[in-house]
Enzyme design. Structure first.
Site, mmCIF file in Angstrom:
data_model
loop_
_atom_site.group_PDB
_atom_site.id
_atom_site.type_symbol
_atom_site.label_atom_id
_atom_site.label_comp_id
_atom_site.label_asym_id
_atom_site.label_seq_id
_atom_site.Cartn_x
_atom_site.Cartn_y
_atom_site.Cartn_z
ATOM 1 N N LYS A 1 10.060 4.896 -3.591
ATOM 2 C CA LYS A 1 8.932 4.295 -4.159
ATOM 3 C C LYS A 1 8.059 5.077 -5.093
ATOM 4 C CE LYS A 1 4.818 1.374 -2.415
ATOM 5 N NZ LYS A 1 4.287 1.010 -1.132
ATOM 6 N N GLU B 1 10.077 -3.715 2.742
ATOM 7 C CA GLU B 1 9.839 -2.308 2.840
ATOM 8 C C GLU B 1 9.624 -1.712 4.272
ATOM 9 O OE1 GLU B 1 6.000 0.618 1.159
ATOM 10 O OE2 GLU B 1 5.915 -1.717 1.176
ATOM 11 N N CYS C 1 7.285 -2.618 -3.382
ATOM 12 C CA CYS C 1 5.788 -2.907 -2.842
ATOM 13 C C CYS C 1 4.859 -2.651 -4.232
ATOM 14 C CB CYS C 1 5.218 -2.638 -1.667
ATOM 15 S SG CYS C 1 3.878 -3.732 -1.302
#
Length: 686
Positions: A125, A56, A181
């Site tokens: 994300k 990330e 994540c």
């Protein structure tokens, strides 16, 4: 499967190589980080990696706080992405890289998918942690589904959304999805919906600072997501170079497939690292075909996905095989796992028998002992069942029934075993009865001719079973079957009045290759085994597998089962792939050739004697695989269609027509033999 590729290529056989990479980052220095990504990408290209996922925000570093909103940094990110795009032009691998990107009026934490000189798409994300040490909503907007508009990154333009699937058209079954994540930590991750929409490889670009036990949590989540989604899950976390103002980083990488760990790297590395594994797309596809509830769940997924297509042009060369591969699928290499499997298998058998005996009035178990592996293990199961029921082991009626080829060694083993276990033991010579049968049907042996054909063998097997059933009638007992899963697969048992039949078959779910380890486990655990019994059990383990139905040849060599039908190691290997996954014979041959190529490479099950270790080359694998296919598909089903009750033991399945395997008794093996012959025309025999 791509038949245009040579047999030696893993990409022909449904595999795709995936890498989860971590790199040291330079804080707020996209140019240096892009250089590190490209260096790692070139190494992945040299390894024929299809997809490489990076951590990330690896182009800036995750922990740069308010610096991420500086135009100088964001401008440098766009340039860095252009650098990677240009470098990717002649690379095989698809690169999935983490970067902060401007879009509309907000900043997004993104996975940028790059391949052969273009950006295929950008996945923002979806779920932003803003609790405890995390403050992501201070800087980023949560990602949304594709709305029809694109994102512009310098001179490049690409689709943008959380609902992007990337379909590799020339690698069958390879469709991937990227999440970032925290997306993995929520109750319904984006990857769950992606899997239902068709993604087989799920990627996670992670920052995830490390605290005590967080690595275990990540492993649990990645494993469970791969298992629940029937997918591969590749996870790459940030490591060296990230700011340690208030947290630290461990660079964890791992790849799971259907709940199984394929590869991982050490944590807290001092440089770039990557987990690399060949994901079995065929296995994932077969799992989804078989587990119908997976697709049933799809109807609850109302999120549309945009599919982006690309082509890899996989290498037409031997790139090896990078994944754990067991020689013995039914027998784990890990000592703790093998002990657990043996404990569960043994107790499944024992509890199954206890339930049957209790349900029908506690009849006396009647068992024939040959001194071989199967009947030895069955007696151990019966003895433990009697212990649990509080009955005397002397109520076990064991019989040794020597025939025309029974050796003194196996007969003495059988008697000694029964005596040390505490069972009642009696010897019944079947030769007079068998001789009368042979006379009655005018078999040449009865006239003095040494003809040892299948009739000669089956008369003996039938006489033994007939005696056992009549003894059960006479003594209020039931016949305990000893034939195992491997014999049922091959049809290596005498139908009807023979070892195929019993009242309850305790071994019918246990493969031959596992039985020897079960016996070793019983010895090692001291499960009611005294020193004398352990010595007898070891003698049984040391005895070559033989039906002992044909007298020894002039050289004194006894009849060998594996000389006639092939090694059980190879047959059990093929059985696991056919029964559990429905793999093509050519793929089974490819896997077996890799698993068995070198006896000194790879792990062997604990306790496997070093002097007994062996190897098989591709011609040998193909020879015995042909035998397996002919027997399994073209011959043995009529025996399996009429087998008695017995418990399922292995997750690979059972062959009961009431359980895992249903097939016509009048089938044939043509399509399997033809597929193998087409792949290996110089080795296979239709």
């Amino acid at each position: 499967m791509s038949i245009s590729l040579p047999f030696e290529s893993a990409y022909r056989h449904g595999f795709a190589r995936v890498a989860a990479c971590t790199i040291p980052v330079a804080i707020a220095d996209p140019a240096s980080n892009a250089k590190a990504v490209v260096e790692s990408a070139r190494e992945c290209d040299a390894e024929s990696v299809a997809i490489a996922v990076f951590p990330e925000l690896c182009l800036t570093g995750y922990a740069i706080d308010d610096l991420v909103m500086q135009d100088a940094v964001l401008d440098a990110v766009a340039v860095a992405i252009s650098t990677i795009v240009a470098a990717s032009t002649d690379l095989f691998s698809v690169l999935v890289v983490g970067a902060p990107l401007r879009h509309r009026n907000r900043l997004y934490n993104c996975a940028v998918v790059i391949h052969r000189g273009e950006i295929l798409g950008v996945a923002p994300k979806a779920f932003l942690p803003t609790y405890r040490e995390f403050y992501e909503r201070r800087w980023y907007a949560p990602g949304e589904e594709w709305s029809g508009e694109t994102i512009r990154i310098g001179e490049n333009e690409a689709v943008f959304g959380t609902n992007l699937l990337f379909d590799v058209r020339d690698v069958e079954g390879l469709t991937f999805h990227a999440e970032v994540c925290e997306d993995m930590w929520v109750p319904i991750p984006p990857s769950s919906k992606a899997a239902l929409a068709g993604a087989t490889v799920l990627l996670n670009l992670s920052g995830s600072p490390i605290t005590i036990a967080r690595a275990d949590d990540r492993r649990t989540l990645a494993q469970s997501q791969s298992l629940r989604c029937l997918a591969a899950y590749a996870y790459a976390a940030a490591g060296a170079g990230e700011s340690t103002n208030d947290v630290s980083w461990d660079g964890q990488t791992m790849i799971y497939e259907g709940g199984t760990l394929l590869a991982h790297t050490e944590r807290f590395p001092d440089g770039p690292r990557r987990s690399v594994a060949d994901v079995d797309l065929d296995r994932l596809r077969q799992d989804r075909l078989r587990q119908g509830t997976f697709d049933d769940n799809r109807v609850t997924n109302d999120s549309p996905f945009l599919t982006v297509e690309t082509y890899l042009r996989p290498p037409a060369t031997d790139v090896g095989l990078k994944r754990p591969l067991d020689r013995f699928p039914f027998v784990p290499d890990d000592a703790a796992r093998l002990a657990q499997d043996c404990y569960e298998a043994f107790n499944i058998q024992v509890s199954g028998l206890v339930q049957r005996l209790e349900a029908i009035g506690r009849p006396r178990p009647v068992i024939g002992l040959s001194g071989g592996l199967d009947s030895t293990h069955a007696l151990l199961v019966v003895a433990r069942a009697m212990d649990r029921m509080g009955q005397q082991r002397s109520d076990i009626l064991a019989y040794t029934m020597p025939g025309f080829a029974t050796s003194d060694h196996t007969r003495s083993n059988a008697i000694a075993l029964a005596e040390t276990v505490g069972a009642s033991i009696e010897t019944i010579d079947i030769r007079p009865a068998a001789t009368e049968l042979l006379k009655g049907i005018k078999h040449p042996f009865a006239g003095g001719e040494p003809r040892y054909d299948v009739t000669f063998e089956n008369v003996q097997a039938g006489a033994r079973t007939d005696f056992l059933f009549r003894l059960a009638n006479q003594n209020g007992g039931i016949v305990i079957g000893t034939s195992d899963l491997s014999e049922l697969a091959l049809g290596w048992c005498t139908y009807g009045v023979g070892d195929q039949m019993s009242h309850y078959a305790v071994n019918s779910g246990v493969p031959k290759t596992l039985i020897q380890h079960l016996i070793r486990w019983v010895i090692a655990e001291g499960e009611g085994v005294n020193e004398a019994e352990a010595a007898v059990l070891q003698s049984v383990l040391d005895t070559e597998i033989s039906p002992e139905l044909v007298p020894a040849a002039q050289d004194g060599k006894l009849q060998s089962t594996e000389d006639r039908i092939g090694p059980y190691a190879l047959h059990d290997f093929a059985l696991a792939q056919v029964l559990r996954y429905g793999f093509r014979p050519s793929k089974i041959a490819f896997l077996a050739a890799h698993a068995w190529a070198d006896k000194d490479e790879g792990a062997w099950p604990p306790g496997f004697p070093a002097e007994d270790r062996y190897a098989y080359d591709l011609p040998t694998v193909t020879k015995w695989l042909t035998v397996f296919l002919k027997r399994y598909f073209g011959f043995a089903q009529f025996k399996r269609s009429a087998i008695p009750n017995g418990p399922k033991v292995s997750a690979y399945g059972s062959l009961s027509p009431r359980g895992d395997w249903r097939a016509p008794s009048d089938g044939n093996a043509k399509v399997w033999l033809a597929e193998l012959a087409a792949a290996l025309p110089d080795l296979a025999d239709e």
